[in-house]
Design a protein around this motif. Structure first.
Motif, short mmCIF file in Angstrom:
data_model
loop_
_atom_site.label_atom_id
_atom_site.label_comp_id
_atom_site.label_asym_id
_atom_site.label_seq_id
_atom_site.Cartn_x
_atom_site.Cartn_y
_atom_site.Cartn_z
N UNK A 168 40.82 42.83 50.43
CA UNK A 168 39.39 42.91 50.15
C UNK A 168 39.11 43.42 48.74
N UNK A 169 40.18 43.73 47.95
CA UNK A 169 39.96 44.20 46.57
C UNK A 169 39.20 43.15 45.79
N UNK A 170 38.22 43.62 45.01
CA UNK A 170 37.45 42.62 44.27
C UNK A 170 37.51 42.87 42.78
N UNK A 171 37.56 41.80 42.02
CA UNK A 171 37.65 41.86 40.55
C UNK A 171 36.49 41.06 39.98
N UNK A 172 36.33 41.18 38.65
CA UNK A 172 35.33 40.34 37.98
C UNK A 172 35.94 39.85 36.67
N UNK A 173 35.79 38.55 36.39
CA UNK A 173 36.47 37.99 35.21
C UNK A 173 36.04 38.70 33.92
N UNK A 174 34.83 39.27 33.88
CA UNK A 174 34.37 39.96 32.67
C UNK A 174 34.30 41.48 32.85
N UNK A 175 33.76 41.93 34.00
CA UNK A 175 33.49 43.37 34.15
C UNK A 175 34.66 44.18 34.73
N UNK A 176 35.55 43.52 35.47
CA UNK A 176 36.68 44.24 36.08
C UNK A 176 37.85 43.26 36.21
#
Ligand code: AP5
Length: 247
Positions: A168-176
């Motif tokens: 369920x770990x979530x990332x963001x291409x720009x922010x995280x």
């Protein structure tokens, strides 16, 4: 215990490191007060990002109806089959379905010190049923954390989100961003994008939020349980706000 009867986990097969880690966690958690929290906010407001941090710090369980429903859809269980169509369209699934899964999930031993509800209740009917459920157990909600944010910010957050499905770990291409694009930092497994994280589906998810979920904020405001957060700030700043509210 030990010889593994009745489906109970055989402790002899648990590694010493895992056993000691869990023992230390339980010792650290024993003096913590009980808490029952609701996280409420539109899609992409940061509920799923902040939940694991609060969970670990306050020894609570994290109950995210969206994650549970996605797991049921992936496993093609009867619940998943019923929920899939509404989820794909960005509409809410029926109140009875989600109330049932929350009632069951709250019985887990990891919820002993309380829980974080992420994505539930999303309608006033769900809120009323939750209150009834808790009243029957002689408990109640302590705080409702409102992830207030302008809709305009959410588009970029949702379309840039990448998820590691099993944790369920979530990332963001720009922010995280992950260390390697498309790969989970901890396991090295591939990341995926959610099927409902498109601009078109986001529109209906936001519409459902404003029409069906915002009244839940008014419902709990009447009991003075709602705390406003500035969810447009950077993740670390939102964490700091939460720590202050929960200290
Ligand atoms: P659900 O899974 O609950 O989705 P949601 O509420 O739309 O919330 P999200 O998971 O999209 O957003 P989030 O706030 O967790 O954002 P995140 O932290 O990941 O529900 C999905 C569907 O299931 C529903 O549409 C419905 O069909 C069904 N459902 C679920 N519960 C239901 C219920 N109770 N009743 C009926 N139906 C139900 O952040 C988003 C991105 O932004 C990430 O990439 C993150 O890295 C980044 N980010 C986070 N914080 C920041 C920050 N401060 N600054 C910059 N970027 C940030």
């Amino acid at each position: 215990m030990g010889s593994g009867g009745g489906g109970m986990m055989d402790l002899e097969d648990v590694t010493t490191v895992d056993l000691m880690t869990e023992l230390l966690r339980r010792m650290r958690c024993a003096p913590k007060p009980e808490r029952r929290l609701i996280l409420i906010g539109p899609p992409g407001s940061g509920k799923g990002t902040q939940s694991p941090i609060i969970r670990d710090e306050h020894c609570l369980c994290h109950l995210a109806t969206g994650d549970m429903l996605r797991a049921a859809v992936a496993a093609k269980t009867p619940l998943g089959i019923k929920a899939k169509e509404a989820m794909d369209k960005g509409e809410l699934v029926s109140d009875d379905l989600v109330v049932g899964i929350i009632d069951e999930a709250m019985k887990k031993p990891s919820c002993e010190k309380g829980f974080i509800l992420d994505g539930f209740p999303r309608t006033v009917v769900q809120a009323q049923k939750l209150d009834e459920m808790l009243a029957n157990k002689g408990t109640k909600i302590d705080k409702v954390l409102n992830f207030a944010i302008d809709d305009a910010i959410l588009e970029e957050r949702i379309t840039g989100r990448w998820i590691h499905p099993s944790s369920g770990r979530s990332y963001h291409s720009k922010f995280a961003p992950p260390k390697v694009p498309g790969i989970d930092d901890l396991t090295g497994e591939p990341l995926i994008q959610r099927k409902d994280d498109t601009l078109e589906v986001l529109k209906s998810r936001l519409e459902a939020f404003h029409r069906q979920t915002e009244p839940v904020i008014d419902y709990y405001s009447k009991e003075s349980l709602v705390v406003q957060l500035h969810a447009e700030k950077r993740p670390e700043e939102v964490t700091a706000e939460l720590q202050k509210v929960l200290s």
